[in-house]
Design a protein around this motif. Structure first.
Motif, PDB file in Angstrom:
ATOM      1  N   VAL A  38       0.830  -1.205   0.000  1.00  0.00           N
ATOM      2  CA  VAL A  38       0.000   0.000   0.000  1.00  0.00           C
ATOM      3  C   VAL A  38       0.860   1.249   0.000  1.00  0.00           C
ATOM      4  CG1 VAL A  38      -1.905  -1.165   1.170  1.00  0.00           C
ATOM      5  CG2 VAL A  38      -0.197   0.056   2.530  1.00  0.00           C
ATOM      6  N   ALA A  39       0.262   2.321  -0.527  1.00  0.00           N
ATOM      7  CA  ALA A  39       0.857   3.655  -0.526  1.00  0.00           C
ATOM      8  C   ALA A  39      -0.253   4.659  -0.256  1.00  0.00           C
ATOM      9  CB  ALA A  39       1.524   3.950  -1.873  1.00  0.00           C
ATOM     10  N   ARG A  40       0.114   5.845   0.132  1.00  0.00           N
ATOM     11  CA  ARG A  40      -0.877   6.897   0.330  1.00  0.00           C
ATOM     12  C   ARG A  40      -1.425   7.351  -1.015  1.00  0.00           C
ATOM     13  NH1 ARG A  40      -1.150   9.773   5.238  1.00  0.00           N
ATOM     14  NH2 ARG A  40      -1.886  11.563   4.056  1.00  0.00           N
ATOM     15  N   LEU A  41      -2.706   7.669  -1.055  1.00  0.00           N
ATOM     16  CA  LEU A  41      -3.348   8.104  -2.286  1.00  0.00           C
ATOM     17  C   LEU A  41      -2.743   9.399  -2.807  1.00  0.00           C
ATOM     18  CD1 LEU A  41      -5.651   7.808  -4.358  1.00  0.00           C
ATOM     19  CD2 LEU A  41      -7.127   9.045  -2.750  1.00  0.00           C
ATOM     20  N   ASP A  42      -2.307  10.270  -1.908  1.00  0.00           N
ATOM     21  CA  ASP A  42      -1.805  11.583  -2.321  1.00  0.00           C
ATOM     22  C   ASP A  42      -0.304  11.596  -2.611  1.00  0.00           C
ATOM     23  OD1 ASP A  42      -0.869  11.237   0.233  1.00  0.00           O
ATOM     24  OD2 ASP A  42      -1.780  13.053   1.069  1.00  0.00           O
ATOM     25  N   ASP A  43       0.331  10.436  -2.631  1.00  0.00           N
ATOM     26  CA  ASP A  43       1.787  10.363  -2.811  1.00  0.00           C
ATOM     27  C   ASP A  43       2.106   9.775  -4.180  1.00  0.00           C
ATOM     28  OD1 ASP A  43       4.532   9.810  -2.699  1.00  0.00           O
ATOM     29  OD2 ASP A  43       4.461   9.479  -0.530  1.00  0.00           O
ATOM     30  N   LYS A  44       2.402  10.650  -5.154  1.00  0.00           N
ATOM     31  CA  LYS A  44       2.637  10.196  -6.527  1.00  0.00           C
ATOM     32  C   LYS A  44       3.863   9.293  -6.618  1.00  0.00           C
ATOM     33  CE  LYS A  44       3.398  11.737 -11.272  1.00  0.00           C
ATOM     34  NZ  LYS A  44       4.494  10.794 -11.487  1.00  0.00           N
ATOM     35  N   SER A  45       4.950   9.684  -5.995  1.00  0.00           N
ATOM     36  CA  SER A  45       6.184   8.905  -6.119  1.00  0.00           C
ATOM     37  C   SER A  45       6.030   7.527  -5.499  1.00  0.00           C
ATOM     38  CB  SER A  45       7.361   9.653  -5.478  1.00  0.00           C
ATOM     39  OG  SER A  45       7.129   9.868  -4.097  1.00  0.00           O
ATOM     40  N   ALA A  46       5.274   7.434  -4.396  1.00  0.00           N
ATOM     41  CA  ALA A  46       5.068   6.137  -3.762  1.00  0.00           C
ATOM     42  C   ALA A  46       4.206   5.235  -4.648  1.00  0.00           C
ATOM     43  CB  ALA A  46       4.422   6.311  -2.391  1.00  0.00           C
ATOM     44  N   ALA A  47       3.184   5.798  -5.288  1.00  0.00           N
ATOM     45  CA  ALA A  47       2.350   5.005  -6.187  1.00  0.00           C
ATOM     46  C   ALA A  47       3.159   4.511  -7.378  1.00  0.00           C
ATOM     47  CB  ALA A  47       1.149   5.823  -6.656  1.00  0.00           C
ATOM     48  N   ASP A  48       4.058   5.352  -7.883  1.00  0.00           N
ATOM     49  CA  ASP A  48       4.935   4.932  -8.983  1.00  0.00           C
ATOM     50  C   ASP A  48       5.861   3.808  -8.520  1.00  0.00           C
ATOM     51  OD1 ASP A  48       3.790   6.832 -10.623  1.00  0.00           O
ATOM     52  OD2 ASP A  48       5.395   8.298 -10.353  1.00  0.00           O
ATOM     53  N   ALA A  49       6.377   3.928  -7.304  1.00  0.00           N
ATOM     54  CA  ALA A  49       7.250   2.883  -6.761  1.00  0.00           C
ATOM     55  C   ALA A  49       6.491   1.578  -6.585  1.00  0.00           C
ATOM     56  CB  ALA A  49       7.840   3.345  -5.424  1.00  0.00           C
ATOM     57  N   LEU A  50       5.219   1.676  -6.200  1.00  0.00           N
ATOM     58  CA  LEU A  50       4.382   0.483  -6.043  1.00  0.00           C
ATOM     59  C   LEU A  50       4.244  -0.240  -7.381  1.00  0.00           C
ATOM     60  CD1 LEU A  50       1.079   0.336  -4.051  1.00  0.00           C
ATOM     61  CD2 LEU A  50       1.173  -0.549  -6.357  1.00  0.00           C
ATOM     62  N   ARG A  51       3.999   0.514  -8.450  1.00  0.00           N
ATOM     63  CA  ARG A  51       3.876  -0.107  -9.772  1.00  0.00           C
ATOM     64  C   ARG A  51       5.198  -0.746 -10.199  1.00  0.00           C
ATOM     65  NH1 ARG A  51      -0.688   0.834 -12.677  1.00  0.00           N
ATOM     66  NH2 ARG A  51      -2.042   2.567 -12.081  1.00  0.00           N
ATOM     67  N   ARG A  52       6.305  -0.077  -9.930  1.00  0.00           N
ATOM     68  CA  ARG A  52       7.606  -0.636 -10.309  1.00  0.00           C
ATOM     69  C   ARG A  52       7.890  -1.927  -9.558  1.00  0.00           C
ATOM     70  NH1 ARG A  52       9.184   4.809  -9.990  1.00  0.00           N
ATOM     71  NH2 ARG A  52      10.115   4.461  -7.939  1.00  0.00           N
ATOM     72  N   LEU A  53       7.581  -1.961  -8.276  1.00  0.00           N
ATOM     73  CA  LEU A  53       7.851  -3.160  -7.487  1.00  0.00           C
ATOM     74  C   LEU A  53       7.083  -4.357  -8.032  1.00  0.00           C
ATOM     75  CD1 LEU A  53       8.169  -3.343  -3.644  1.00  0.00           C
ATOM     76  CD2 LEU A  53       6.804  -5.026  -4.858  1.00  0.00           C
ATOM     77  N   ARG A  54       5.864  -4.144  -8.464  1.00  0.00           N
ATOM     78  CA  ARG A  54       5.035  -5.222  -8.992  1.00  0.00           C
ATOM     79  C   ARG A  54       5.227  -5.444 -10.486  1.00  0.00           C
ATOM     80  NH1 ARG A  54       0.164  -7.050  -7.948  1.00  0.00           N
ATOM     81  NH2 ARG A  54       0.734  -8.218  -9.814  1.00  0.00           N
ATOM     82  N   GLY A  55       5.871  -4.512 -11.177  1.00  0.00           N
ATOM     83  CA  GLY A  55       6.012  -4.622 -12.624  1.00  0.00           C
ATOM     84  C   GLY A  55       4.709  -4.368 -13.352  1.00  0.00           C
TER      85      GLY A  55
END
Length: 208
Positions: free
Chosen positions: A41-58
């Motif tokens: 999970v990442a915070r909804l308002d955190d763009k960089s964290a959401a991008d990192a989440l996508r990268r981790l999962r591919g």
């Protein structure tokens, strides 16, 4: 290196969840147990964290991320819900269902589907998950923790810690989860459409 928080499955320690929530607020990703499997999970308002989440999962931008909410009221803030959809959601939440709904303007474009403008959204039936959303003070963007190139989600917090300790800020260990995915139901059409059968009981919501 990630921090490992071992919490009680029925009475999760608010102090530990608060510490994990602070790491989330600082831009980190956190692995948490849910009523289906472990998720990142990442915070909804955190763009960089959401991008990192996508990268981790591919994952690419066409993959629906899921918004974890505390209750039905939060769903209606982030998704357009008419009376018919509201009655259905009231019947099915909390539970192991993910609903595809039209996103409101409160949902950043990076989270909604780029062409359909829809969002996967759910209210989990899991004490730790709901308590952590409360501790974070915001709905959370999430994706099931399935290693890239594999098909099964991880179910052991220690293994998650060992494999992803350098990419996560924290792992919340609440014990083993079910390995059954959520049932995914598209509510954007005139009738509910089951996109994936999973743990959520279709008979309980009148679809079986």
């Amino acid at each position: 290196m990630a921090q490992l928080f071992v919490v009680h499955p029925e009475n999760p320690q608010s102090r530990l969840l608060g510490q994990a929530g602070q790491l989330l607020a600082e831009g980190g990703l956190v692995a948490i147990p849910t009523d289906s499997s472990y998720a990142i999970v990442a915070r909804l308002d955190d763009k960089s964290a959401a991008d990192a989440l996508r990268r981790l999962r591919g994952l690419d931008e066409r993959h629906h991320l899921t918004l974890l909410c505390r209750d039905l009221g939060e769903i209606s803030h982030f998704a357009r819900v008419d009376n018919r959809q509201y009655r259905f959601l009231k019947l099915a939440t909390p539970g192991s269902y993910t609903f595809i709904l039209e996103a409101t303007k409160e949902v950043p474009r990076r989270v909604s589907h780029p062409s359909r403008k829809t969002i996967g959204i759910r209210v989990p039936d899991h004490r730790i998950t709901l308590s952590f959303i409360e501790a974070a003070g915001t709905p959370l963007v999430s994706t099931t923790l399935i290693p890239e190139g594999e098909t099964q989600p991880l179910n052991d917090a220690e293994e998650i810690f060992q494999r992803y300790g350098n990419q996560l800020a924290a792992v919340i260990d609440g014990g083993a989860c079910s390995l059954a995915p959520t049932t995914v139901i598209d509510l954007t059409g005139p009738l509910p459409e089951v996109l994936r059968r999973g743990q959520g009981d279709l008979a309980a919501v009148g679809l079986d």
